[in-house]
Write an enzyme that holds these catalytic residues in place. Structure first.
Site, short mmCIF file in Angstrom:
data_model
loop_
_atom_site.label_atom_id
_atom_site.label_comp_id
_atom_site.label_asym_id
_atom_site.label_seq_id
_atom_site.Cartn_x
_atom_site.Cartn_y
_atom_site.Cartn_z
N HIS A 54 32.73 -47.54 62.56
CA HIS A 54 31.38 -47.42 61.99
C HIS A 54 31.40 -47.97 60.57
O HIS A 54 32.45 -48.05 59.93
CB HIS A 54 30.95 -45.95 61.97
CG HIS A 54 30.61 -45.40 63.31
ND1 HIS A 54 29.93 -44.22 63.47
CD2 HIS A 54 30.84 -45.86 64.56
CE1 HIS A 54 29.76 -43.96 64.75
NE2 HIS A 54 30.32 -44.94 65.44
N GLU A 56 30.54 -46.73 57.70
CA GLU A 56 31.11 -45.85 56.68
C GLU A 56 32.63 -45.86 56.72
O GLU A 56 33.28 -45.94 55.68
CB GLU A 56 30.63 -44.40 56.88
CG GLU A 56 29.14 -44.20 56.79
CD GLU A 56 28.44 -44.24 58.14
OE1 GLU A 56 27.51 -43.44 58.33
OE2 GLU A 56 28.82 -45.07 59.00
N CYS A 84 26.90 -39.85 60.89
CA CYS A 84 27.17 -39.03 62.07
C CYS A 84 28.29 -38.04 61.74
O CYS A 84 28.85 -38.06 60.64
CB CYS A 84 27.57 -39.92 63.25
SG CYS A 84 29.21 -40.67 63.08
N CYS A 87 31.73 -39.82 60.86
CA CYS A 87 31.73 -40.43 59.54
C CYS A 87 31.68 -39.38 58.44
O CYS A 87 32.33 -39.52 57.40
CB CYS A 87 30.58 -41.41 59.41
SG CYS A 87 30.81 -42.85 60.49
#
Length: 156
Positions: A54, A56, A84, A87
């Site tokens: 992801h 991040e 999320c 993360c």
């Protein structure tokens, strides 16, 4: 005149556009320390065959390499979409001081949309969090991406 939050979010938006151009969900992130970008990332789970890639996480990895430390105290993370749970866990472990996000994520966001991990007193580390920075631009980029994806699926 743009605020520093808007300036850094614009960089994250540019990274999100890179993700979208590669067919990834367009989310971008930057890590900032003392007003300087020290980490950049965008969504890459499809291309990297990595569910943890992801935006991040990619930005945190980049910052950790740049700074030579897996802990990133005093750093801020700017991301175009509310983080999320995965993360957020990485953000907490990295000791990020502040998270700034653009659009809310009603399906997987854990900074108040689905739940609020940032307000969970039982966790041993917390980051301050604020959302809505360039929310319209961040949300619009995501909406346009999914509209185009649905249109391609309908014509195939």
């Amino acid at each position: 005149m743009s605020s520093p939050d808007e300036i850094f979010m614009q960089v994250a938006l540019d990274l999100a556009r890179e993700a979208g151009a590669l067919g990834e969900v367009p989310v971008g992130a930057v890590v900032v320390r003392a007003g300087e970008i020290v980490g950049r990332g965008f969504n890459q789970p499809i291309g990297r065959h990595d569910p943890t890639a992801h935006a991040e996480v990619m930005a945190l990895r980049d910052a950790a390499r740049q700074l030579g430390n897996y802990r990133l105290p005093g750093c801020e993370l700017y991301v175009t979409l509310e983080p999320c749970v995965m993360c957020s866990g990485a953000i907490f472990h990295a000791r990020i001081a502040r998270v700034i996000y653009g659009a809310r994520d009603p399906k997987t966001g854990v900074a108040g949309s689905v739940c609020d991990l940032y307000a969970e007193a039982r966790l041993n580390h917390h980051a301050s969090i604020s959302g809505g920075v360039l929310a319209e631009a961040c949300g619009g980029l995501l909406s346009a991406f999914f509209v185009a994806r649905r249109q391609r699926a309908a014509t195939s």
